[in-house]
Design a protein around this motif. Structure first.
Motif, PDB file in Angstrom:
ATOM      1  N   ALA A  56      37.431  41.504  50.017  1.00  0.00           N
ATOM      2  CA  ALA A  56      37.083  42.316  48.842  1.00  0.00           C
ATOM      3  C   ALA A  56      37.683  43.701  49.024  1.00  0.00           C
ATOM      4  N   PRO A  57      38.073  44.342  47.938  1.00  0.00           N
ATOM      5  CA  PRO A  57      38.645  45.693  48.067  1.00  0.00           C
ATOM      6  C   PRO A  57      37.582  46.688  48.504  1.00  0.00           C
ATOM      7  N   ASP A  58      38.013  47.741  49.188  1.00  0.00           N
ATOM      8  CA  ASP A  58      37.084  48.782  49.627  1.00  0.00           C
ATOM      9  C   ASP A  58      37.105  49.951  48.638  1.00  0.00           C
ATOM     10  N   PHE A  59      37.372  49.643  47.375  1.00  0.00           N
ATOM     11  CA  PHE A  59      37.426  50.639  46.317  1.00  0.00           C
ATOM     12  C   PHE A  59      37.019  49.956  45.009  1.00  0.00           C
ATOM     13  N   PRO A  60      36.623  50.732  43.999  1.00  0.00           N
ATOM     14  CA  PRO A  60      36.247  50.113  42.716  1.00  0.00           C
ATOM     15  C   PRO A  60      37.458  49.434  42.079  1.00  0.00           C
ATOM     16  N   ALA A  86      46.653  38.972  39.149  1.00  0.00           N
ATOM     17  CA  ALA A  86      46.352  40.385  39.374  1.00  0.00           C
ATOM     18  C   ALA A  86      45.129  40.585  40.256  1.00  0.00           C
ATOM     19  N   LEU A  87      44.115  39.781  40.072  1.00  0.00           N
ATOM     20  CA  LEU A  87      42.876  39.962  40.826  1.00  0.00           C
ATOM     21  C   LEU A  87      43.091  39.783  42.328  1.00  0.00           C
ATOM     22  N   ASP A  88      43.774  38.717  42.727  1.00  0.00           N
ATOM     23  CA  ASP A  88      44.050  38.521  44.154  1.00  0.00           C
ATOM     24  C   ASP A  88      44.911  39.658  44.702  1.00  0.00           C
ATOM     25  N   ALA A  89      45.886  40.110  43.903  1.00  0.00           N
ATOM     26  CA  ALA A  89      46.761  41.193  44.364  1.00  0.00           C
ATOM     27  C   ALA A  89      45.960  42.471  44.608  1.00  0.00           C
ATOM     28  N   VAL A  90      45.088  42.836  43.672  1.00  0.00           N
ATOM     29  CA  VAL A  90      44.288  44.051  43.820  1.00  0.00           C
ATOM     30  C   VAL A  90      43.316  43.914  44.992  1.00  0.00           C
ATOM     31  N   CYS A  91      42.705  42.748  45.134  1.00  0.00           N
ATOM     32  CA  CYS A  91      41.709  42.554  46.193  1.00  0.00           C
ATOM     33  C   CYS A  91      42.338  42.547  47.586  1.00  0.00           C
ATOM     34  N   CYS A  92      43.627  42.386  47.673  1.00  0.00           N
ATOM     35  CA  CYS A  92      44.302  42.425  48.974  1.00  0.00           C
ATOM     36  C   CYS A  92      44.790  43.826  49.331  1.00  0.00           C
ATOM     37  N   CYS A  93      44.589  44.788  48.427  1.00  0.00           N
ATOM     38  CA  CYS A  93      44.998  46.169  48.697  1.00  0.00           C
ATOM     39  C   CYS A  93      44.015  46.832  49.649  1.00  0.00           C
TER      40      CYS A  93
END
Length: 140
Positions: A56-60, A86-93
Protein backbone atom coordinates in the motif's frame (compact mmCIF):
# COMPACT_ATOMS: atom_id res chain seq x y z
CA UNK A 1 14.59 2.45 -53.16
CA UNK A 2 18.27 3.36 -53.12
CA UNK A 3 20.83 0.70 -53.88
CA UNK A 4 21.25 -1.72 -50.97
CA UNK A 5 17.94 -0.73 -49.38
CA UNK A 6 14.69 -2.60 -49.72
CA UNK A 7 11.25 -1.06 -49.60
CA UNK A 8 9.34 -1.64 -46.39
CA UNK A 9 6.62 -4.21 -46.70
CA UNK A 10 3.59 -4.81 -44.56
CA UNK A 11 1.86 -8.07 -43.88
CA UNK A 12 -1.75 -8.35 -42.82
CA UNK A 13 -1.89 -10.25 -39.53
CA UNK A 14 -5.00 -12.37 -38.91
CA UNK A 15 -6.89 -10.96 -35.94
CA UNK A 16 -10.27 -10.80 -34.24
CA UNK A 17 -11.74 -7.60 -32.79
CA UNK A 18 -13.42 -7.97 -29.39
CA UNK A 19 -16.49 -5.68 -29.40
CA UNK A 20 -14.49 -2.46 -29.15
CA UNK A 21 -12.65 -3.57 -25.99
CA UNK A 22 -9.69 -5.38 -27.47
CA UNK A 23 -8.18 -7.64 -30.07
CA UNK A 24 -6.93 -11.22 -30.44
CA UNK A 25 -3.86 -11.75 -32.56
CA UNK A 26 -0.99 -14.23 -32.81
CA UNK A 27 -1.89 -16.05 -29.60
CA UNK A 28 -2.44 -12.88 -27.57
CA UNK A 29 -5.63 -11.33 -26.28
CA UNK A 30 -5.25 -7.60 -25.60
CA UNK A 31 -8.11 -5.94 -23.72
CA UNK A 32 -8.67 -2.47 -22.33
CA UNK A 33 -11.10 -0.73 -20.02
CA UNK A 34 -11.58 3.04 -19.95
CA UNK A 35 -14.05 4.41 -17.44
CA UNK A 36 -14.73 7.16 -14.89
CA UNK A 37 -12.69 8.50 -11.99
CA UNK A 38 -12.85 6.16 -8.99
CA UNK A 39 -15.07 7.11 -6.05
CA UNK A 40 -13.66 7.69 -2.57
CA UNK A 41 -15.08 4.35 -1.40
CA UNK A 42 -13.42 2.53 -4.33
CA UNK A 43 -10.08 4.21 -3.54
CA UNK A 44 -10.34 3.29 0.16
CA UNK A 45 -11.15 -0.33 -0.74
CA UNK A 46 -8.31 -0.48 -3.25
CA UNK A 47 -5.80 0.99 -0.79
CA UNK A 48 -6.83 -1.56 1.86
CA UNK A 49 -6.53 -4.37 -0.68
CA UNK A 50 -2.99 -3.26 -1.56
CA UNK A 51 -2.13 -2.96 2.17
CA UNK A 52 -3.23 -6.57 2.61
CA UNK A 53 -0.94 -7.61 -0.28
CA UNK A 54 1.94 -5.70 1.32
CA UNK A 55 2.43 -2.76 -0.99
CA UNK A 56 0.00 0.00 0.00
CA UNK A 57 1.27 3.52 -0.64
CA UNK A 58 2.60 5.51 2.31
CA UNK A 59 0.75 8.60 1.07
CA UNK A 60 -2.87 9.52 0.26
CA UNK A 61 -4.03 8.28 -3.14
CA UNK A 62 -4.69 10.98 -5.75
CA UNK A 63 -8.26 12.27 -5.65
CA UNK A 64 -8.61 11.80 -9.39
CA UNK A 65 -7.51 8.25 -10.17
CA UNK A 66 -8.98 6.13 -12.93
CA UNK A 67 -8.69 2.98 -10.83
CA UNK A 68 -10.80 0.76 -13.10
CA UNK A 69 -8.83 1.57 -16.27
CA UNK A 70 -6.43 -1.07 -17.55
CA UNK A 71 -4.64 -2.57 -20.52
CA UNK A 72 -4.27 -6.36 -20.20
CA UNK A 73 -2.14 -8.70 -22.33
CA UNK A 74 -2.98 -12.41 -22.08
CA UNK A 75 -0.98 -15.12 -23.84
CA UNK A 76 -3.26 -18.14 -24.28
CA UNK A 77 -0.60 -20.84 -24.74
CA UNK A 78 1.54 -19.92 -21.72
CA UNK A 79 -1.12 -18.41 -19.44
CA UNK A 80 1.04 -15.29 -19.00
CA UNK A 81 -0.99 -12.19 -18.08
CA UNK A 82 0.44 -8.66 -17.99
CA UNK A 83 -1.99 -6.20 -16.42
CA UNK A 84 -1.15 -2.49 -16.60
CA UNK A 85 -3.29 -0.20 -14.47
CA UNK A 86 -3.02 3.13 -12.66
CA UNK A 87 -3.88 1.80 -9.22
CA UNK A 88 -1.08 -0.78 -9.12
CA UNK A 89 1.36 1.80 -10.48
CA UNK A 90 0.48 4.37 -7.80
CA UNK A 91 0.49 1.77 -5.01
CA UNK A 92 4.03 0.74 -5.95
CA UNK A 93 5.34 4.31 -5.52
CA UNK A 94 7.40 5.23 -2.51
CA UNK A 95 7.95 8.80 -1.40
CA UNK A 96 11.44 9.54 -0.13
CA UNK A 97 11.69 11.61 3.06
CA UNK A 98 14.40 14.09 4.00
CA UNK A 99 16.29 14.19 7.32
CA UNK A 100 13.42 16.14 8.91
CA UNK A 101 10.87 13.53 7.85
CA UNK A 102 9.36 15.81 5.21
CA UNK A 103 8.26 14.14 1.96
CA UNK A 104 10.35 14.85 -1.14
CA UNK A 105 7.69 16.35 -3.40
CA UNK A 106 10.19 17.04 -6.21
CA UNK A 107 9.83 13.51 -7.55
CA UNK A 108 6.18 14.21 -8.39
CA UNK A 109 6.64 17.83 -9.38
CA UNK A 110 5.10 18.88 -12.67
CA UNK A 111 7.21 20.97 -15.07
CA UNK A 112 4.93 24.02 -14.53
CA UNK A 113 5.03 23.77 -10.70
CA UNK A 114 7.73 26.44 -10.22
CA UNK A 115 5.93 28.87 -12.51
CA UNK A 116 2.64 28.19 -10.70
CA UNK A 117 4.28 28.66 -7.28
CA UNK A 118 5.60 32.08 -8.36
CA UNK A 119 2.44 33.34 -10.04
CA UNK A 120 1.19 36.91 -9.71
CA UNK A 121 -2.23 38.52 -9.89
CA UNK A 122 -3.13 41.27 -12.40
CA UNK A 123 -1.48 43.89 -10.13
CA UNK A 124 1.81 41.98 -9.98
CA UNK A 125 1.29 40.82 -6.38
CA UNK A 126 2.48 37.29 -5.69
CA UNK A 127 -0.31 34.79 -5.05
CA UNK A 128 0.61 32.61 -2.08
CA UNK A 129 -2.80 31.37 -0.95
CA UNK A 130 -5.67 29.51 -2.53
CA UNK A 131 -9.22 28.78 -1.53
CA UNK A 132 -9.54 25.56 0.41
CA UNK A 133 -13.32 25.79 0.58
CA UNK A 134 -13.71 25.23 -3.17
CA UNK A 135 -13.96 21.86 -4.91
CA UNK A 136 -11.45 22.13 -7.77
CA UNK A 137 -12.53 18.81 -9.29
CA UNK A 138 -13.33 19.28 -13.00
CA UNK A 139 -16.94 18.63 -13.87
CA UNK A 140 -18.80 18.43 -17.14
Amino acid sequence: PATGQEAATTTKVPHELLQGKGIKLQGWKITTNKTRISSEAELDEAKESHRFRGHAPDFPLPEMLFGQNFCRFEHAASGLVIDLNALDAVCCCKIEHDANGEPDRAMFKLPMADKWANRKDVNGTEIKEWREDYDWTPTS
